[in-house]
Scaffold this motif. Structure first.
Motif, PDB file in Angstrom:
ATOM      1  N   ARG A   8       0.831  -1.204   0.000  1.00 22.63           N
ATOM      2  CA  ARG A   8       0.000   0.000   0.000  1.00 22.63           C
ATOM      3  C   ARG A   8       0.870   1.260   0.000  1.00 22.63           C
ATOM      4  O   ARG A   8       0.644   2.194  -0.758  1.00 22.63           O
ATOM      5  CB  ARG A   8      -0.941  -0.002   1.204  1.00 22.63           C
ATOM      6  CG  ARG A   8      -1.913   1.175   1.220  1.00 22.63           C
ATOM      7  CD  ARG A   8      -2.826   1.184   2.434  1.00 22.63           C
ATOM      8  NE  ARG A   8      -2.038   1.277   3.660  1.00 22.63           N
ATOM      9  CZ  ARG A   8      -2.027   0.359   4.628  1.00 22.63           C
ATOM     10  NH1 ARG A   8      -2.754  -0.734   4.542  1.00 22.63           N
ATOM     11  NH2 ARG A   8      -1.282   0.529   5.703  1.00 22.63           N
ATOM     12  N   ASP A   9       1.901   1.258   0.841  1.00 22.83           N
ATOM     13  CA  ASP A   9       2.790   2.416   0.903  1.00 22.83           C
ATOM     14  C   ASP A   9       3.542   2.613  -0.412  1.00 22.83           C
ATOM     15  O   ASP A   9       3.704   3.750  -0.878  1.00 22.83           O
ATOM     16  CB  ASP A   9       3.777   2.272   2.057  1.00 22.83           C
ATOM     17  CG  ASP A   9       3.109   2.407   3.421  1.00 22.83           C
ATOM     18  OD1 ASP A   9       1.922   2.810   3.480  1.00 22.83           O
ATOM     19  OD2 ASP A   9       3.784   2.104   4.427  1.00 22.83           O
ATOM     20  N   LEU A  10       4.018   1.527  -1.014  1.00 22.81           N
ATOM     21  CA  LEU A  10       4.692   1.639  -2.304  1.00 22.81           C
ATOM     22  C   LEU A  10       3.744   2.164  -3.378  1.00 22.81           C
ATOM     23  O   LEU A  10       4.138   2.981  -4.217  1.00 22.81           O
ATOM     24  CB  LEU A  10       5.291   0.293  -2.722  1.00 22.81           C
ATOM     25  CG  LEU A  10       6.510  -0.170  -1.939  1.00 22.81           C
ATOM     26  CD1 LEU A  10       6.920  -1.570  -2.379  1.00 22.81           C
ATOM     27  CD2 LEU A  10       7.664   0.797  -2.081  1.00 22.81           C
ATOM     28  N   ASP A  11       2.494   1.699  -3.359  1.00 25.63           N
ATOM     29  CA  ASP A  11       1.500   2.199  -4.312  1.00 25.63           C
ATOM     30  C   ASP A  11       1.315   3.705  -4.166  1.00 25.63           C
ATOM     31  O   ASP A  11       1.286   4.443  -5.149  1.00 25.63           O
ATOM     32  CB  ASP A  11       0.148   1.496  -4.125  1.00 25.63           C
ATOM     33  CG  ASP A  11       0.138   0.078  -4.665  1.00 25.63           C
ATOM     34  OD1 ASP A  11       1.020  -0.258  -5.495  1.00 25.63           O
ATOM     35  OD2 ASP A  11      -0.740  -0.698  -4.236  1.00 25.63           O
ATOM     36  N   ARG A  12       1.207   4.164  -2.940  1.00 32.48           N
ATOM     37  CA  ARG A  12       1.036   5.610  -2.695  1.00 32.48           C
ATOM     38  C   ARG A  12       2.248   6.398  -3.161  1.00 32.48           C
ATOM     39  O   ARG A  12       2.121   7.458  -3.771  1.00 32.48           O
ATOM     40  CB  ARG A  12       0.795   5.874  -1.212  1.00 32.48           C
ATOM     41  CG  ARG A  12      -0.603   5.558  -0.784  1.00 32.48           C
ATOM     42  CD  ARG A  12      -0.844   6.025   0.643  1.00 32.48           C
ATOM     43  NE  ARG A  12      -2.073   5.447   1.143  1.00 32.48           N
ATOM     44  CZ  ARG A  12      -2.264   5.043   2.381  1.00 32.48           C
ATOM     45  NH1 ARG A  12      -1.307   5.181   3.274  1.00 32.48           N
ATOM     46  NH2 ARG A  12      -3.414   4.527   2.746  1.00 32.48           N
ATOM     47  N   LEU A  13       3.421   5.898  -2.867  1.00 30.64           N
ATOM     48  CA  LEU A  13       4.641   6.581  -3.288  1.00 30.64           C
ATOM     49  C   LEU A  13       4.762   6.627  -4.811  1.00 30.64           C
ATOM     50  O   LEU A  13       5.216   7.621  -5.371  1.00 30.64           O
ATOM     51  CB  LEU A  13       5.874   5.921  -2.661  1.00 30.64           C
ATOM     52  CG  LEU A  13       6.027   6.145  -1.162  1.00 30.64           C
ATOM     53  CD1 LEU A  13       7.071   5.199  -0.578  1.00 30.64           C
ATOM     54  CD2 LEU A  13       6.383   7.596  -0.875  1.00 30.64           C
ATOM     55  N   GLU A  14       4.333   5.550  -5.460  1.00 28.41           N
ATOM     56  CA  GLU A  14       4.357   5.548  -6.921  1.00 28.41           C
ATOM     57  C   GLU A  14       3.356   6.563  -7.473  1.00 28.41           C
ATOM     58  O   GLU A  14       3.653   7.295  -8.418  1.00 28.41           O
ATOM     59  CB  GLU A  14       4.065   4.157  -7.472  1.00 28.41           C
ATOM     60  CG  GLU A  14       4.179   4.093  -9.001  1.00 28.41           C
ATOM     61  CD  GLU A  14       3.999   2.693  -9.532  1.00 28.41           C
ATOM     62  OE1 GLU A  14       4.762   2.327 -10.437  1.00 28.41           O
ATOM     63  OE2 GLU A  14       3.098   1.978  -9.043  1.00 28.41           O
ATOM     64  N   GLN A  15       2.176   6.645  -6.873  1.00 28.79           N
ATOM     65  CA  GLN A  15       1.161   7.599  -7.318  1.00 28.79           C
ATOM     66  C   GLN A  15       1.637   9.042  -7.184  1.00 28.79           C
ATOM     67  O   GLN A  15       1.287   9.891  -7.993  1.00 28.79           O
ATOM     68  CB  GLN A  15      -0.134   7.403  -6.528  1.00 28.79           C
ATOM     69  CG  GLN A  15      -0.864   6.128  -6.884  1.00 28.79           C
ATOM     70  CD  GLN A  15      -2.004   5.828  -5.919  1.00 28.79           C
ATOM     71  OE1 GLN A  15      -2.279   6.586  -5.005  1.00 28.79           O
ATOM     72  NE2 GLN A  15      -2.653   4.692  -6.131  1.00 28.79           N
ATOM     73  N   THR A  16       2.454   9.326  -6.184  1.00 31.93           N
ATOM     74  CA  THR A  16       2.961  10.687  -6.007  1.00 31.93           C
ATOM     75  C   THR A  16       4.189  10.963  -6.865  1.00 31.93           C
ATOM     76  O   THR A  16       4.680  12.085  -6.889  1.00 31.93           O
ATOM     77  CB  THR A  16       3.336  10.954  -4.526  1.00 31.93           C
ATOM     78  OG1 THR A  16       4.432  10.114  -4.169  1.00 31.93           O
ATOM     79  CG2 THR A  16       2.151  10.745  -3.609  1.00 31.93           C
ATOM     80  N   GLY A  17       4.685   9.935  -7.561  1.00 31.11           N
ATOM     81  CA  GLY A  17       5.849  10.122  -8.420  1.00 31.11           C
ATOM     82  C   GLY A  17       7.177   9.992  -7.702  1.00 31.11           C
ATOM     83  O   GLY A  17       8.216  10.345  -8.242  1.00 31.11           O
TER      84      GLY A  17
END
Length: 91
Positions: A8-17
């Protein structure tokens, strides 16, 4: 930390670039390749600094020290380990 939390954290970090997800983890957004640099090449990177860190860290032990030392994996910890025999009088 659970696997789900990491994903989940990696997904969020990817979404923020902030990073790019790859199979098995993530890499920096500016990284062109997911291929890891070889160990021999990593040893050469900042080699003088790693040796200086190794020497200084090893000097924190007194000569004749007898006990346990836990050293993690990596090229800088390897530089520390390489200095131990000289500092401890075994080299």
């Amino acid at each position: 930390v659970t696997t789900e939390t990491v994903r989940r954290d990696l997904d969020r970090l990817e979404q923020t670039g902030a990073l790019r997800r790859v199979h098995g983890g993530a890499v920096g957004i500016d990284r062109a390749s997911t291929t890891e640099v070889s160990l021999s090449e990593r040893r050469l990177r900042q080699g003088d600094a790693k040796r200086a860190i190794g020497a200084e860290a090893a000097r924190l032990l007194s000569p004749g020290f007898r006990g346990s030392i836990f050293i993690d994996a990596g090229t800088t910890p390897a530089a520390v380990a390489a200095e131990l025999p000289q500092v401890l009088g075994e080299g």
